[in-house]
Design a protein around this motif. Structure first.
Motif, PDB file in Angstrom:
ATOM      1  N   SER A  45       9.003 -23.489 -42.164  1.00 33.74           N
ATOM      2  CA  SER A  45       8.453 -23.133 -40.867  1.00 33.74           C
ATOM      3  C   SER A  45       6.992 -22.764 -40.994  1.00 33.74           C
ATOM      4  N   PRO A  61       5.436  -8.631 -35.294  1.00 33.92           N
ATOM      5  CA  PRO A  61       6.739  -9.296 -35.324  1.00 33.92           C
ATOM      6  C   PRO A  61       7.062 -10.047 -34.048  1.00 33.92           C
ATOM      7  N   ASP A  65       5.035 -15.484 -36.006  1.00 32.61           N
ATOM      8  CA  ASP A  65       5.789 -15.681 -37.242  1.00 32.61           C
ATOM      9  C   ASP A  65       7.283 -15.768 -37.010  1.00 32.61           C
ATOM     10  N   VAL A  66       7.799 -14.854 -36.199  1.00 35.09           N
ATOM     11  CA  VAL A  66       9.233 -14.812 -35.975  1.00 35.09           C
ATOM     12  C   VAL A  66       9.598 -15.762 -34.852  1.00 35.09           C
ATOM     13  N   SER A 215       2.908 -11.734 -43.462  1.00 39.83           N
ATOM     14  CA  SER A 215       4.146 -12.503 -43.376  1.00 39.83           C
ATOM     15  C   SER A 215       4.051 -13.868 -44.048  1.00 39.83           C
ATOM     16  N   ASN A 219       6.571 -15.225 -46.852  1.00 41.99           N
ATOM     17  CA  ASN A 219       7.361 -16.438 -46.640  1.00 41.99           C
ATOM     18  C   ASN A 219       7.276 -17.358 -47.851  1.00 41.99           C
ATOM     19  N   SER A 248      11.458 -12.720 -41.075  1.00 43.59           N
ATOM     20  CA  SER A 248      11.609 -13.937 -40.289  1.00 43.59           C
ATOM     21  C   SER A 248      12.919 -14.629 -40.620  1.00 43.59           C
ATOM     22  N   ARG A 249      13.285 -15.579 -39.791  1.00 42.45           N
ATOM     23  CA  ARG A 249      14.467 -16.394 -40.065  1.00 42.45           C
ATOM     24  C   ARG A 249      14.325 -17.102 -41.411  1.00 42.45           C
ATOM     25  N   THR A 250      13.117 -17.573 -41.713  1.00 47.91           N
ATOM     26  CA  THR A 250      12.874 -18.249 -42.979  1.00 47.91           C
ATOM     27  C   THR A 250      13.159 -17.333 -44.159  1.00 47.91           C
ATOM     28  N   ASN A 251      12.739 -16.068 -44.066  1.00 45.86           N
ATOM     29  CA  ASN A 251      13.005 -15.105 -45.130  1.00 45.86           C
ATOM     30  C   ASN A 251      14.497 -14.987 -45.403  1.00 45.86           C
ATOM     31  N   LEU A 280      18.315 -13.236 -34.770  1.00 41.98           N
ATOM     32  CA  LEU A 280      17.664 -14.409 -35.359  1.00 41.98           C
ATOM     33  C   LEU A 280      18.694 -15.533 -35.410  1.00 41.98           C
TER      34      LEU A 280
END
Length: 333
Positions: A45, A61, A65-66, A215, A219, A248-251, A280
């Motif tokens: 992402s 947040p 990013d999120v 962030s 990531n 984040s969702r990626t994290n 998320l």
């Protein structure tokens, strides 16, 4: 000729300390926000970050990013962008602006357009000495953005790490410090190539330089470490992120896949439920990973969790794609 063939890993780190990697307050007063798209073995992402004179500040947040929160009843999942498109965007140096920095937007946009002209620049095939980098820079049409354009090209062409490292060392020697965006691009190249030791070194360097990492850096670090034998360090970084911002969702998904890959299914589902609790929305990619990596494993609790995912899909009218359907079928078999 090869600068880094004669320089050890420890020597590289010592060089960074020697040339004062700490930025004085007066050198970078102006805040700016940009987003990079970094390719990796899996879909990724956007990464957003903000930098200042002494710290890389975390992005709001609620900002870029999120991913925007979606109701679980929504049936339309947005898949993350693929490898080719992401590679193209970072190699072209595309920037995405946050609403908090409208003032420098026009100036930065002009820089984007300028960088776009150099997307066909080819990086050298082997490390260069300082004199060779100087000659290349002097012959470049816009010397002020030479290093950034060259790093973009290195990411696009997946250049050898030693080539990128030689440029990084040249910048440190000639300018006395290394700009944050160059460190991020070098880190992106390390993640792209799975250079675990380099990723760990960059984490140590950036944590020393900056009071708080933003962030985008997290990531990259979490994604890179989660795909390595140091995957538990990615979990440590996730906990670090929780203390300063909403992960984040990626994290979460990077850590979930890492835990699932090593058949730590209890941990994977713990992170999954934590992710849902933060509203998320998981991608189909991570849901498929649960079925892929639990194949052949038994246990009532595991079966309950996997049936819970199927129920989640049904209740929200989410239709698995072909490969996900195959993973579900193989798990049942």
């Amino acid at each position: 000729m090869a600068l880094f063939s004669q320089t050890s890993q420890q020597g590289f780190q010592a060089l960074l300390w020697k040339y004062r990697m700490f930025w004085p307050v007066s050198r970078c007063q102006q805040l700016f926000a940009v987003s990079f798209s970094i390719p990796n073995r899996e879909k990724v992402s956007y990464f957003s970050f903000m930098t200042s004179s002494s710290t890389a500040l975390p992005v709001d947040p609620k900002g870029t990013d999120v991913f925007s929160t979606k109701k679980r009843s929504e049936s339309d999942y947005e898949e993350e962008k693929g490898w080719d498109e992401e590679t193209k965007e970072i190699s072209e140096g595309k920037l995405h602006f946050s609403s908090s920095v409208e003032a420098p937007k026009k100036r930065l946009m002009s820089q984007v357009l300028s960088r776009h002209k150099f997307t066909n620049v080819q990086p050298p095939e082997k490390p260069l000495q300082a004199e060779e980098w100087n000659r290349l820079r002097e012959s470049f049409r816009s010397p002020e953005i030479f290093e950034e354009v060259m790093f973009n090209s290195m990411v696009r062409c997946n250049s050898p790490i030693d080539v990128a490292k030689s440029l990084l060392t040249h910048v440190a020697k000639s300018k006395g410090d290394i700009a944050y965006n160059l460190l991020i691009k070098y880190l992106a190249l390390c993640v792209q190539q799975g250079q675990t030791s380099e990723i760990c070194d960059m984490y140590d360097i950036m944590k020393t330089r900056f009071r708080i990492l933003e962030s985008g850096a997290y990531n990259l670090l979490i994604r890179g470490l989660s795909n390595s034998d140091q995957w538990r360090m990615a979990l440590t970084l996730l906990e670090e992120v929780k203390k300063i911002m909403i992960p984040s969702r990626t994290n979460y998904e990077s850590c979930i896949k890492a835990a699932s890959r090593h058949q730590e299914m209890n941990l994977a589902f713990e992170l999954y439920h934590e992710m849902l609790a933060k509203d998320l929305v998981p991608t189909l990619d991570v849901l498929q990973a649960f079925f892929d990596f639990s194949r052949g494993m038994k246990g009532a609790e595991l079966q309950k969790e996997l049936f819970g995912i199927l129920l989640y899909l049904r209740e929200n009218q989410i239709y698995p794609h072909k490969t996900f359907m195959r993973s579900i079928k193989l798990w049942f078999e």
